[in-house]
Every structure is written in structure tokens, then in C-alpha cells.
Design an enzyme around this catalytic site. Structure first.
Site, mmCIF file in Angstrom:
data_model
loop_
_atom_site.group_PDB
_atom_site.id
_atom_site.type_symbol
_atom_site.label_atom_id
_atom_site.label_comp_id
_atom_site.label_asym_id
_atom_site.label_seq_id
_atom_site.Cartn_x
_atom_site.Cartn_y
_atom_site.Cartn_z
ATOM 1 N N SER A 55 0.832 -1.198 0.000
ATOM 2 C CA SER A 55 0.000 0.000 0.000
ATOM 3 C C SER A 55 0.880 1.267 0.000
ATOM 4 O O SER A 55 1.651 1.470 -0.927
ATOM 5 C CB SER A 55 -0.967 -0.059 1.182
ATOM 6 O OG SER A 55 -2.092 0.761 0.958
ATOM 7 N N HIS A 57 -7.383 -6.223 0.590
ATOM 8 C CA HIS A 57 -6.234 -5.322 0.526
ATOM 9 C C HIS A 57 -5.078 -5.755 1.435
ATOM 10 O O HIS A 57 -3.911 -5.625 1.071
ATOM 11 C CB HIS A 57 -6.693 -3.904 0.888
ATOM 12 C CG HIS A 57 -5.617 -2.870 0.761
ATOM 13 N ND1 HIS A 57 -4.875 -2.686 -0.393
ATOM 14 C CD2 HIS A 57 -5.150 -1.943 1.650
ATOM 15 C CE1 HIS A 57 -4.001 -1.700 -0.217
ATOM 16 N NE2 HIS A 57 -4.139 -1.234 1.014
#
Length: 261
Positions: free
Chosen positions: A88, A238
Site C-alpha cells: 500500500s 487489501h
């Protein structure tokens, strides 16, 4: 010069080290199990980004700042070349690092993020974090109660509250620098990384249930990372490494040519 805080596993092993960088509001401890597992094969450095964990706080937070931090860390630890992995926000940091300092990167692993700009999508979390009044809350459970008013996902609350610690004057506080992360949010989330190309071996790992890397992103990724390979991890959103740690670890080990046994 301030240097990022880290925890090193397999320090006495030979071979190219792996540097691991967490995402927004994370810390190196999120990667502890992965670090221990991979340190059977090579040295692993789990590293707190600036304004996170036990690393230094600073009012600047651009992708170039993060890339410079990685370079400084390698210099301080006498690392000539490394494999770098980032998830990320950490993924944006390692991408910019590979573009700025390609000679320092052996192999690049980017986890569930593209080099593009993303629309702001953490406003609810930031609002929740800013609502916590540390002059009033006296326990972790009280902090969780405040966060629950804004954040429906229990897993997100647990992730965030790992950042709580007791200060010297017996008050709870966040380890991350919420002020800078809130003020500079658009610089590191709503900006693409600067254009350039990294010609080295690159792996993009995404969660099959995540929409951070879309099929149409792959063409643009290849413009900057022409040797990019793509792996989707099943049953993962995620937080790929937490949702399916087994398949995630296999993907990393295969890319780095790390053999079992």
C-alpha cells in the site's frame, strides 16, 4: 540525518537482504510472522516508515521523502543492494525508491497498490482517529468505543489500536504522527508516483477481492516497470499478507528464488 526504525531477522545470514515496508497507519510489527518465516532464507529488515511506529516524526511526507529514507537506511546499515517489498503506502515508497535509485534494488515487490493517484478514501478513519480525546480516554477499550462510532469493521479497529502506547506521563497516544498524515494525505495518496522507469525484476501482488490494482492499470504499470509480473492471491482483500499468508509467502519466495528445505 534521522534513520528509520527497524527490526532485523536473520541478521547473520549471507545473501541479499529483503527490506519490508508497511502501509498507512501500520507498523513493522504487522509483518512479524512473515519476517520470521522469510529469515530462514535471507536477512529480513522490517522497517517503520517515517511518521509511523517508532520511526521519527517529520512534517514532510512526499514519495520522494520516503524514497530518500530508504536510501539513508541502506547507507546506515551498509547495504549495497536489496530486495524491497512494500504494501500500500509502503508500495508507493518502494516504487519511487526503485525509480530514483535503481542501482540499489535487486528485485522489487509491490503489494496491492499501483503507481497511480487514488481518490481520498481514508477520511472516515482519519475523522475517527482525530475524535479520540486522549485527555479523556483511560483505556484501550475506551478508544475502541470511540472508533466504533465511525468504523464498522472490527478488523480495522484492531489494526489501528495496535498503534496505541502509554506515554511517560501515563497517557495513551498514537504512535503514528496523525497531524502530518492528515495534513499531507493528498501528497502520498492522491498523487501518482513521479514518472520514470525501473528495468529490474518486479512483482505486483494483489488480493483477488481487492480493487486497488485494476486490470486496466497493468498497461500503465508496464510503462514504468516493463518487467512487471502480476500475481493475484485468492481469498485476500487489501491486507493480502494477513488474509492469505500462506499463498502470499509462496508468491514472494518463488519470485525471490528461495527454496524450501
Amino acid at each position: 540525518m534521522e534513520v528509520l526504525h527497524s527490526k532485523i531477522f536473520g541478521e547473520n545470514l549471507s545473501g541479499t537482504p529483503l527490506l519490508v515496508f508497511h502501509g498507512l497507519f501500520g507498523m513493522l510489527d504487522n509483518w512479524g510472522s512473515f519476517g520470521k518465516e522469510l529469515s530462514e532464507f535471507l536477512p529480513v529488515h522490517l522497517i517503520d516508515l517515517r511518521n509511523h511506529g517508532r520511526s521519527f516524526h517529520d512534517e514532510n511526507m512526499s514519495h520522494d521523502d520516503l524514497a530518500e529514507d530508504i536510501k539513508n537506511y541502506m547507507q546506515q546499515n551498509s547495504i549495497a543492494k536489496a530486495h524491497v517489498l512494500g504494501h500500500s503506502l509502503g508500495g508507493k515508497a518502494v516504487m519511487q525508491f526503485a525509480l530514483n535509485f535503481p542501482e540499489l534494488v535487486e528485485k522489487l515487490i509491490v503489494v496491492d497498490i499501483a503507481p497511480k493517484a487514488y481518490p481520498p478514501h481514508h477520511q472516515g478513519i482519519i475523522k475517527a482517529l482525530e475524535t479520540v480525546n486522549f485527555d479523556q480516554v483511560k483505556s484501550r477499550s475506551e478508544v475502541e468505543t470511540v472508533l466504533e462510532q465511525y468504523i464498522p469493521e472490527r478488523s480495522t479497529i484492531q489494526f489501528l489500536t495496535k498503534n496505541l502506547y502509554w506515554t511517560d506521563d501515563k497517557k495513551l497516544a498514537w504512535r503514528f504522527n496523525l497531524k502530518t498524515l492528515s495534513e499531507k494525505y493528498s501528497e502520498f495518496v492522491s498523487n501518482a508516483i513521479r514518472f520514470g522507469t525501473f528495468e529490474g525484476e518486479t512483482l505486483f501482488i494483489s488480493g483477488a477481492k481487492s480493487n486497488y490494482i485494476l486490470p486496466q492499470d497493468e498497461f500503465a504499470i508496464k510503462q514504468q516497470f516493463p518487467k512487471a509480473q502480476f500475481v493475484k492471491i485468492k481469498n485476500a482483500a487489501h491486507w493480502v499478507q494477513a488474509d492469505n499468508p500462506v499463498d502470499f509467502s509462496i508468491a514472494v519466495r518463488e519470485f525471490l528464488d528461495l527454496k524450501n528445505g
